[in-house]
Design an enzyme around this catalytic site. Sequence first.
Site, PDB file in Angstrom:
ATOM      1  N   HIS A 322      -6.936 -65.181 -39.755  1.00 31.56           N
ATOM      2  CA  HIS A 322      -7.005 -66.627 -39.939  1.00 31.56           C
ATOM      3  C   HIS A 322      -5.657 -67.239 -40.309  1.00 31.56           C
ATOM      4  O   HIS A 322      -5.443 -68.442 -40.084  1.00 31.56           O
ATOM      5  CB  HIS A 322      -8.033 -66.978 -41.020  1.00 31.56           C
ATOM      6  CG  HIS A 322      -9.445 -66.911 -40.544  1.00 31.56           C
ATOM      7  ND1 HIS A 322     -10.161 -65.739 -40.510  1.00 31.56           N
ATOM      8  CD2 HIS A 322     -10.280 -67.869 -40.064  1.00 31.56           C
ATOM      9  CE1 HIS A 322     -11.381 -65.984 -40.034  1.00 31.56           C
ATOM     10  NE2 HIS A 322     -11.474 -67.258 -39.754  1.00 31.56           N
ATOM     11  N   GLY A 323      -4.776 -66.479 -40.887  1.00 28.33           N
ATOM     12  CA  GLY A 323      -3.489 -67.044 -41.249  1.00 28.33           C
ATOM     13  C   GLY A 323      -2.578 -66.013 -41.874  1.00 28.33           C
ATOM     14  O   GLY A 323      -3.035 -65.065 -42.525  1.00 28.33           O
TER      15      GLY A 323
END
Length: 501
Positions: A322-323
Site C-alpha cells: 500500500h505504500g
Amino acid sequence: MLFNSFGFLFIYLPVVLAGYAWLGRYGPRAAMAWLTVASLAFYGYWDVRYLPLLLASIAGNFWLARRLGAAAGAARRRWLWAGLGANLLLLGYFKYMNFFVLAIGTLTGQHGQPWAIVLPIGISFFTFTQIAFLVDCYRGAASEPGIVQYGLFVSYFPHLIAGPVLHHREMMPQFADPAQGRLRAANVAVGLSIFVIGLAKKTLIADNLSDMVAPVYAAGAHPQLVEAWIATLAYTLQLYFDFSGYSDMAIGLSRLFGVKLPLNFNSPYKARDISDFWRCWHMTLSRFLRDYLYVPLGGNRLGPARRYANLMVTMLLGGLWHGAGWTFVLWGGLHGLYLVIQHAWRGWRGGAARWWHQPLTLMAVMLAWVTFRAPDLATAADVYRALAGGAGLSLPHGLAASGQLFASLGLHPGFDGVRWIDFGGLGPPTLAVAAVLALWAPNTQEIFFHYEPAIERIFHAPTWRWLDWHPSPAWGVAMLTLFLGCLLSMNKVSEFLYFQF
C-alpha cells in the site's frame, strides 16, 4: 483524468462509447482494439512520460508469457523467475527505492537524500495483474492470448488506476466474446446507475468527510480526545466510501461495454472477525495475497506456528504494497497480529459468533487505520495518545453550560472549542449518514442483485424491497437527481485516496 471530472463525464466517456459502438460493427476485434487505444490514451493523460513504461511492461510480459508457453522443464522455471524479477525490480525502483535509501541512511547515520523519482500512477495494480498472469502461465492455468486482448486486459481503463486487480480467467473470455462491440440498453442502464451510485459515494460522502480528517492528521496538529475520535471515525468512513465509490464506478463503466469486473467490496464493516473483513475489503488484493503469497508460503498446512508466521509475512508485505513507509508496515503488522490472535482464540474457544464480534472487529480496524492515514509514526503516536485521553479533553463552547454536570462526574474538561471540527458544516451530518449506510444499508451489489452487476454471485436481494433496482421511471428520476447533485458538488475535484498506492 478523474472519473469525477467534467472532462471525463462529458468528453472522454461519450467519445469512447461512440467509437466502441461504431467500430463494433466491424467485429469484436475492432471494438477491443478501440478500447485498448482509449485505455492507453486515458493513462497517457495522467503523465504521458510514463505511457512508454506501461507499453514496455505490457510488451515485455507478453513476450515472457510466450517464452513460458514454448519452454519446458527447468527452462520454464528460469523464464518465470526472470519475469518475476523484472516486474518486481520495476515496482521496487519506482515505489520503494526512496524508502530503502532513507532507511539505509537512517541506519548508517548518513541521512541520505531521496531520489527524484515520480511514482507512475497505477503501477502496483498493473504489475500485480501481470505477475499473476505469468505465474498462472507457468502453472499451465493460462496461455498468452493475442496482443490486443492482452494489452486490453492490462490497460483496461476502468481498472487501470486503482484496481481491481484483474485475473485472466475472468476477463479474457469476456474480451473474446463475439457479442463485444454492441451497446445494449440493459447494460447501459445498469452500468450508468451503478456508476452514479459510486460517484455519489465519492462526491457526496467521502469528499465531505475529508475536512474532518485532514487537519487532525496533519503533522504537528496534536489533537485532543474528541477531535481524535471524530477524525478517526470520519477517516474510517471516508476511505471506505472513497475506495468503494471508485470500485462501483469502475464496475459501472465496464458494464457499459458488457464486461463484468470482479468485486472489491462486500460491506466490510459488517464483518464479524478480521478474516471476514479481509474477505470483504479490497477483495481482489486479498485474493492475490492468498493465492500468490500465503498459499505458496505453506498456508495453514504446516502447523499453527508456521501458519501464524505466514499470516504475519503476508500482511506485512500487504501493508508495504500500500505504500513505501513505516506507517504502512505497522498497519500491515497490526492486521497480521489481529489474524494471529483471531485464529488462536478460535482454536481455544471455538468459532461460535457472539454479538460483540462485529463492534470489536470494527474497533480494531478503525484503530489500525490511524497508522494507515498518519503521514509518519510521530503523528500516529500523537493520535493514539489523544484517543487514549492522554492529550486532554476539550469540548465545544456550546457545552460550557454543562460544566457543573461534568464536575459532578469528576471531569473538568476545557470548553475552548474543538479546533479542527466544524460542527456547523456538512461533515457531522454526512458522518452520521455514512455510518448508517456502511453498517446497516444494503450494498450496491445487493441493490442490483437481479442484474448480476459483477462477476461474483454471492449476494441476495436487499431486505428493503423498495431498494431492489429495476428499470423504471421512478429509478430513472432518482438516478438523474443523484447525478445532478453530484455535478453540483464537483466544484472542487479531489483525487481518489487509493491513487497513491
